[in-house]
Design an enzyme around this catalytic site. Structure first.
Site, short mmCIF file in Angstrom:
data_model
loop_
_atom_site.label_atom_id
_atom_site.label_comp_id
_atom_site.label_asym_id
_atom_site.label_seq_id
_atom_site.Cartn_x
_atom_site.Cartn_y
_atom_site.Cartn_z
N TYR A 162 0.82 -1.22 0.00
CA TYR A 162 0.00 0.00 0.00
C TYR A 162 0.85 1.27 0.00
CZ TYR A 162 -4.09 -2.85 0.23
OH TYR A 162 -5.07 -3.77 -0.11
N GLN B 270 -15.25 2.29 -6.02
CA GLN B 270 -14.55 1.17 -5.40
C GLN B 270 -13.06 1.49 -5.31
OE1 GLN B 270 -16.21 -2.91 -6.92
NE2 GLN B 270 -16.40 -1.45 -8.62
N HIS C 36 -14.53 1.36 -0.57
CA HIS C 36 -13.44 0.44 -0.21
C HIS C 36 -12.29 1.17 0.49
CE1 HIS C 36 -14.68 -2.72 -3.45
NE2 HIS C 36 -15.47 -2.73 -2.40
N ASN D 209 -17.76 0.23 -20.17
CA ASN D 209 -16.62 -0.62 -19.80
C ASN D 209 -15.82 -1.00 -21.03
OD1 ASN D 209 -15.59 -1.72 -17.25
ND2 ASN D 209 -15.75 -3.71 -18.31
N GLU E 170 -14.64 -3.88 -21.79
CA GLU E 170 -15.08 -5.18 -22.33
C GLU E 170 -16.27 -5.66 -21.52
OE1 GLU E 170 -11.38 -7.11 -21.64
OE2 GLU E 170 -11.60 -6.98 -19.46
N ALA F 77 -13.01 4.48 -21.03
CA ALA F 77 -13.75 5.42 -20.20
C ALA F 77 -13.49 6.87 -20.64
CB ALA F 77 -13.35 5.23 -18.74
N1 APR Z 1 -11.88 2.14 -19.75
C1 APR Z 1 -12.97 1.47 -19.28
N2 APR Z 1 -12.89 0.27 -18.65
C2 APR Z 1 -11.65 -0.25 -18.48
C3 APR Z 1 -10.47 0.39 -18.95
C4 APR Z 1 -10.62 1.64 -19.61
N3 APR Z 1 -9.57 2.33 -20.09
N4 APR Z 1 -9.41 -0.41 -18.65
C5 APR Z 1 -9.90 -1.49 -18.02
N5 APR Z 1 -11.25 -1.41 -17.92
C6 APR Z 1 -12.18 -2.37 -17.32
C7 APR Z 1 -11.77 -3.80 -17.45
O1 APR Z 1 -12.31 -4.34 -18.65
C8 APR Z 1 -12.41 -4.44 -16.22
O2 APR Z 1 -13.72 -4.88 -16.50
O3 APR Z 1 -12.17 -2.09 -15.93
C9 APR Z 1 -12.47 -3.29 -15.21
C10 APR Z 1 -11.48 -3.44 -14.07
O4 APR Z 1 -11.83 -4.58 -13.34
P1 APR Z 1 -10.99 -4.95 -12.04
O5 APR Z 1 -9.54 -4.90 -12.37
O6 APR Z 1 -11.60 -6.21 -11.50
O7 APR Z 1 -11.26 -3.75 -11.03
P2 APR Z 1 -12.57 -3.49 -10.18
O8 APR Z 1 -13.78 -3.97 -10.91
O9 APR Z 1 -12.53 -2.07 -9.76
O10 APR Z 1 -12.33 -4.42 -8.89
C11 APR Z 1 -13.32 -4.35 -7.89
O11 APR Z 1 -12.00 -5.79 -6.48
O12 APR Z 1 -9.93 -6.38 -5.79
C12 APR Z 1 -11.06 -5.70 -5.42
O13 APR Z 1 -11.20 -3.95 -3.90
C13 APR Z 1 -10.75 -4.26 -5.18
O14 APR Z 1 -12.14 -2.35 -5.67
C14 APR Z 1 -11.59 -3.54 -6.22
C15 APR Z 1 -12.67 -4.54 -6.55
#
Ligand code: APR
Length: 237
Positions: free
Chosen positions: A57, A92, A110, A202, A204, A220
């Site tokens: 962290y 998050q 979070h 998103n 994907e 985004a």
């Molecule tokens: N624009 C839009 N979406 C994007 C981009 C972008 N440039 N780059 C990546 N993504 C999308 C990916 O396709 C994916 O679906 O963002 C998402 C990121 O997913 P994760 O990495 O799982 O992150 P998140 O969903 O925020 O995780 C949720 O999990 O580990 C815990 O506490 C942690 O808050 C986190 C939670």
């Protein structure tokens, strides 16, 4: 977008900060590729190896100094300033990019990298530096500061406030999240149950895409400004 939308809830995930240069969790080079959740993001991990957890962290907190908000954060901050109805941005993310873009109606479910939580007295303190060297709590003096991050197995912050906003929402928009982690992954279901429209922006398809009335795939930094100008434009008709 219809113009009878008054109350909006926006959920953001790591994907909204990806173009600012912050790693996501589950994509290529994701944080969970380099670390096991069990080793750095559980209360047991902190008890077992606090040095490793603080190193993880401390590095993420230090990285904040070298990144800036992107067009998606800026667009949501503009919406926040211009939207006359209710708006709640539930993130998050533990970075401070929404704040630095100017968002105000924002909550971190979070926790936040820039906050330290005292395991002895429970006080949260704004904290920008390292924490691994065991500094004293400014409140009680105990050397019991931990990252103010909601670990797996812990209760996310302000769930009552989030649930209340979801019951009132006319529109729920999910941005940059994989829909892999509850309770955030269940917000779309709650919003739909109370009659809200649901939109996903998103890169994907996510685990929850099928639950949204509309899903737009792309970055985004392109999709969020486009949606914000749509929703603000709809209000002027
Ligand atoms: N624009 C839009 N979406 C994007 C981009 C972008 N440039 N780059 C990546 N993504 C999308 C990916 O396709 C994916 O679906 O963002 C998402 C990121 O997913 P994760 O990495 O799982 O992150 P998140 O969903 O925020 O995780 C949720 O999990 O580990 C815990 O506490 C942690 O808050 C986190 C939670």
């Amino acid at each position: 977008m219809t113009s009878d939308i008054r109350n909006i809830v926006v959920l953001t995930g790591a994907g909204i900060s990806a173009e600012s240069g912050l790693a996501t969790f589950r994509g290529p080079d994701g944080l969970w590729e380099g670390h096991r959740v069990e080793d750095v993001c559980t209360p047991e991990a902190l008890a077992r190896d606090p040095v490793l957890v603080h190193r993880f962290y401390d590095a993420r907190r230090a990285a904040l100094e070298s990144v800036t908000p992107n067009a998606a954060h800026e667009a949501l901050a503009h919406l926040d300033a211009a939207w006359p109805g209710e708006l709640l941005i539930v993130t998050q993310n533990v970075d401070d990019l929404h704040e630095r873009a100017g968002a105000r109606r924002l909550l971190h479910m979070h926790g936040e990298l820039l906050s330290a939580l005292c395991a002895a007295c429970g006080m949260a303190t704004r904290w920008a530096g390292a924490m691994g060297h065991g500094p004293e709590c400014p409140g009680c003096g105990a050397r019991a500061l931990r990252p103010d991050i909601v670990f797996f197995g812990e209760m996310p912050y302000q769930m009552d406030r989030i649930d209340e906003a979801l019951t009132r929402a006319d529109l729920f928009v999910s941005i940059g999240t994989s829909g892999a982690v509850y309770p955030a992954a269940g917000f779309v279901q709650t919003a739909r149950h109370y009659g809200a429209g649901t939109l996903e922006l998103n890169l994907e398809p996510s685990a929850g895409s099928f639950q949204f009335s509309e899903s737009r795939m792309g970055k985004a930094s392109r999709l969020v400004p486009q949606w914000v100008s749509e929703i603000l434009g709809a209000r002027n008709h």
